[in-house]
Design an enzyme around this catalytic site. Structure first.
Site, PDB file in Angstrom:
ATOM      1  N   CYS A  42      -0.073  -4.840  20.477  1.00 17.94           N
ATOM      2  CA  CYS A  42      -1.365  -5.422  20.838  1.00 17.94           C
ATOM      3  C   CYS A  42      -1.465  -5.515  22.354  1.00 17.94           C
ATOM      4  CB  CYS A  42      -1.518  -6.805  20.218  1.00 17.94           C
ATOM      5  SG  CYS A  42      -3.110  -7.593  20.597  1.00 17.94           S
TER       6      CYS A  42
ATOM      7  N   CYS B 110      -2.818  -0.736  19.316  1.00 18.27           N
ATOM      8  CA  CYS B 110      -2.761  -0.666  17.855  1.00 18.27           C
ATOM      9  C   CYS B 110      -3.195   0.682  17.288  1.00 18.27           C
ATOM     10  CB  CYS B 110      -3.634  -1.762  17.256  1.00 18.27           C
ATOM     11  SG  CYS B 110      -5.367  -1.660  17.787  1.00 18.27           S
TER      12      CYS B 110
ATOM     13  N   TYR C 208      -8.025  10.919   3.985  1.00 15.41           N
ATOM     14  CA  TYR C 208      -6.620  11.159   3.686  1.00 15.41           C
ATOM     15  C   TYR C 208      -6.515  12.053   2.448  1.00 15.41           C
ATOM     16  CZ  TYR C 208      -5.171   7.705   7.162  1.00 15.41           C
ATOM     17  OH  TYR C 208      -4.948   7.038   8.340  1.00 15.41           O
TER      18      TYR C 208
ATOM     19  N   CYS D 115      -9.965  -2.675  21.544  1.00 16.81           N
ATOM     20  CA  CYS D 115      -9.709  -1.693  22.595  1.00 16.81           C
ATOM     21  C   CYS D 115      -8.874  -0.509  22.115  1.00 16.81           C
ATOM     22  CB  CYS D 115      -9.025  -2.364  23.777  1.00 16.81           C
ATOM     23  SG  CYS D 115      -7.353  -2.963  23.400  1.00 16.81           S
TER      24      CYS D 115
ATOM     25  N   CYS E  34      -9.841 -10.419  19.379  1.00 16.02           N
ATOM     26  CA  CYS E  34      -9.493  -9.002  19.477  1.00 16.02           C
ATOM     27  C   CYS E  34     -10.642  -8.305  20.196  1.00 16.02           C
ATOM     28  CB  CYS E  34      -9.314  -8.413  18.082  1.00 16.02           C
ATOM     29  SG  CYS E  34      -9.265  -6.611  18.032  1.00 16.02           S
TER      30      CYS E  34
ATOM     31  N   GLN F  96       0.842  -1.196   0.000  1.00 21.92           N
ATOM     32  CA  GLN F  96       0.000   0.000   0.000  1.00 21.92           C
ATOM     33  C   GLN F  96       0.877   1.247   0.000  1.00 21.92           C
ATOM     34  OE1 GLN F  96      -2.218   1.690   3.478  1.00 21.92           O
ATOM     35  NE2 GLN F  96      -4.019   0.871   2.429  1.00 21.92           N
TER      36      GLN F  96
ATOM     37  N   GLU G 282      -7.116 -17.863  43.788  1.00 23.45           N
ATOM     38  CA  GLU G 282      -8.144 -16.835  43.582  1.00 23.45           C
ATOM     39  C   GLU G 282      -9.162 -16.914  44.718  1.00 23.45           C
ATOM     40  OE1 GLU G 282     -10.839 -14.171  42.827  1.00 23.45           O
ATOM     41  OE2 GLU G 282      -8.971 -14.217  41.641  1.00 23.45           O
TER      42      GLU G 282
ATOM     43  N   ARG H 199      -7.968   1.769  -1.687  1.00 21.74           N
ATOM     44  CA  ARG H 199      -8.618   1.864  -0.375  1.00 21.74           C
ATOM     45  C   ARG H 199      -9.705   2.913  -0.508  1.00 21.74           C
ATOM     46  NH1 ARG H 199     -10.266  -0.360   3.771  1.00 21.74           N
ATOM     47  NH2 ARG H 199      -9.293  -0.181   5.822  1.00 21.74           N
TER      48      ARG H 199
ATOM     49  N   ARG I  20     -14.936  -4.771  11.697  1.00 22.48           N
ATOM     50  CA  ARG I  20     -15.450  -5.719  12.697  1.00 22.48           C
ATOM     51  C   ARG I  20     -16.189  -6.872  12.033  1.00 22.48           C
ATOM     52  NH1 ARG I  20     -17.977  -4.235  18.214  1.00 22.48           N
ATOM     53  NH2 ARG I  20     -16.866  -6.174  18.667  1.00 22.48           N
TER      54      ARG I  20
END
Length: 497
Positions: A415, A391, A202, A387, A384, A109, A465, A250, A339
């Site tokens: 990560c 990243c 962009y 969060c 994943c 890219q 625990e 893109r 997602r």
């Protein structure tokens, strides 16, 4: 290997981008920090062996197409053009030989730049604002060049900085650089290139959008003029590399923008000031006819950034409906990211609504997730949790530019769940020669991760625990309905333990 569950069959069928056949329909999408030419836009810092190792591991785990993070055509620091660094491409050729042994394909890219979306840091902003310091630092970092955009407007991050208008000479330099760099990629064995980007606000996208392009020359005004930059880029690449060399784009289907720095949220009624669906229907066909061979698509700009790399509070598969709609207007392959869930992606592919599923950060959380999917071991996939803590760690608040430390900026693509990502030497797990009995006090996420690492190193581990559940404070943290991945992470840890 177990037989792949039939509901995922469509993901594991071959397809083509131009004349390049790809073995399955899972695309590893580009992420900041994963450029093969070095991150922090330091293209002159050398071929990134850590990124190469990351991609090779994923290629050995059945990904079909890999697209590394952006390779700036021009160094942010020192201003050297990427095509002027032949050693980079010699190392790239050796790497491509290794990638092809796995059966994967890889597109590089290339980016025209960021324009008003350039995340000028709180450290650099005052140096740019002062004419004297701006001139003094220009040989090292030409902030005016980095910020240059279609027409004068406020920077996305530092609203009190006005980005200058890009000259036609600069536009033509960038187009030439796309062609020269793409040819070097082709000669190094790279399977195709992706143009970054009529996407996410962009630089090339800023030229296409009415609210960011107020030019009165041939690069502004009419639809054809606003898309001219992106069209001339692909034409130059095809002239240099041949019509058969694949060029992906893109692409943001819809901008999802209400105003500068004000995006729309799912289900909201609003007036679109960027690219709406009607224009996108025309633009997608226009860009295809100009020569682009694939649309790597989602939604959003940096004014609505959460569509392009959705955090946990965005719906799963949030871009699918818009991307599936735009596919009706083109004949080239269309990839959907955002997602995406494998079962949903497979169904959409089987129905002909998209051609491939784009996935990014799941590849950081678990490098072997495709292999596990193929072996019907979904419960073994570390999810994943969206969060953005490792990243995508840029930070911005009122009155401040990108308040991200230089250290953080140069270490994107880490990560939160796997510190080994892009840091394999620092955090490699080595078997001990002296096993010990280790007690871990507390069965929260930290305790469970400590136990797993110690066990992998060969120690005998016991977790203590006080409650009757593993998960600690993360149980409460995972309670909101939109944190379904957090809940899955607790389940994954319990299984591993």
């Amino acid at each position: 290997m177990n037989k792949i569950n039939e509901k995922y069959d469509a993901l594991f069928t071959p397809w083509k981008v131009g004349n390049v056949e790809i073995k399955n329909r899972i695309v590893m999408c580009p992420m900041g920090g994963t450029s093969l030419f070095g991150w922090f836009e330091l293209t002159g810092c050398g071929f990134d062996k850590e990124a190469a190792k990351l991609f090779l591991e994923r290629a050995n785990n059945n990904v079909g197409l890999i697209i590394p993070g952006i390779a700036p055509l021009r160094d942010t620091f020192w201003g050297k053009w990427l095509w002027q660094n032949p050693k980079m491409f010699e190392e790239l050729k050796d790497f491509m030989d290794e990638i092809h042994k796995t059966g994967a394909k890889l597109f590089v890219q290339l980016t025209a730049g960021m324009g008003r979306s350039w995340a000028i840091t709180e450290l650099i902003a005052p140096l740019h604002k002062n004419k004297i310091t701006r001139t003094l630092i220009k040989p090292i970092i030409d902030t005016s060049h980095e910020l240059a955009c279609p027409s004068p407007q406020p920077n996305r991050w530092a609203h009190d900085i006005e980005c200058p208008e890009m000259t036609k000479e600069q536009i033509h330099e960038i187009i030439e650089a796309f062609a020269k760099t793409a040819k070097l990629c082709k000669d190094a064995g790279v399977d195709g290139v992706e143009v970054h980007a009529v996407h996410e606000g962009y630089l090339l996208d800023q030229f296409t959008l009415k609210y960011t392009n107020k030019r009165t020359d041939e690069y502004g005004g009419s639809f054809e003029n606003r898309y001219r930059f992106a069209v001339e880029v692909v034409q130059a690449i095809k002239e240099a590399c041949g019509e058969d060399y694949p060029v992906s784009l893109r692409y943001s289907v819809v901008s999802k923008v209400k105003d500068f720095c004000e995006g729309a949220v799912p289900g909201e009624e609003y007036t679109e000031i960027g690219r709406d669906m009607e224009e996108s229907e025309q633009a997608a066909k226009y860009l295809q006819d100009a020569g682009y061979d694939m649309l790597n698509a989602d939604n959003g700009t940096y004014d609505s950034w959460y569509w392009s790399h959705p955090p946990m509070y965005m719906p799963q598969n949030c871009n699918l409906e818009d991307v599936a709609h735009i596919k009706k207007f083109v004949d080239i392959p269309v990839v959907c990211a955002g997602r995406m869930e494998p079962e949903v992606g497979a169904e959409a592919i089987a129905d002909g609504r998209i051609d491939a599923m784009g996935v990014a950060r799941q590849f950081l959380a678990d490098s072997k997730w495709i292999t596990k999917l193929m072996n019907n071991k979904l419960e073994a996939i570390r999810p994943c949790i969206c969060c953005h803590n490792g990243c995508f760690n840029m930070t911005h608040y009122k009155g401040v530019a990108n308040d991200q430390s230089i250290s953080d900026a140069s270490h994107i693509a880490r990560c939160a769940l796997d510190p080994r990502v892009m840091q394999s030497k620092k955090y490699k797990i080595v078997k001990t020669k002296q096993p010990k009995n280790i007690a871990v006090i507390g069965g929260g996420i930290g305790g469970m991760e400590t136990a797993l690492v110690c066990a992998k190193r060969g120690h005998n581990v016991t977790i203590y625990e006080k409650s009757d559940k593993l998960g600690g404070v993360f149980i409460a943290a995972a309670a909101p309905s939109f944190k379904e991945k957090d809940k899955q992470l607790i389940t994954w840890y319990k299984r591993e333990i």
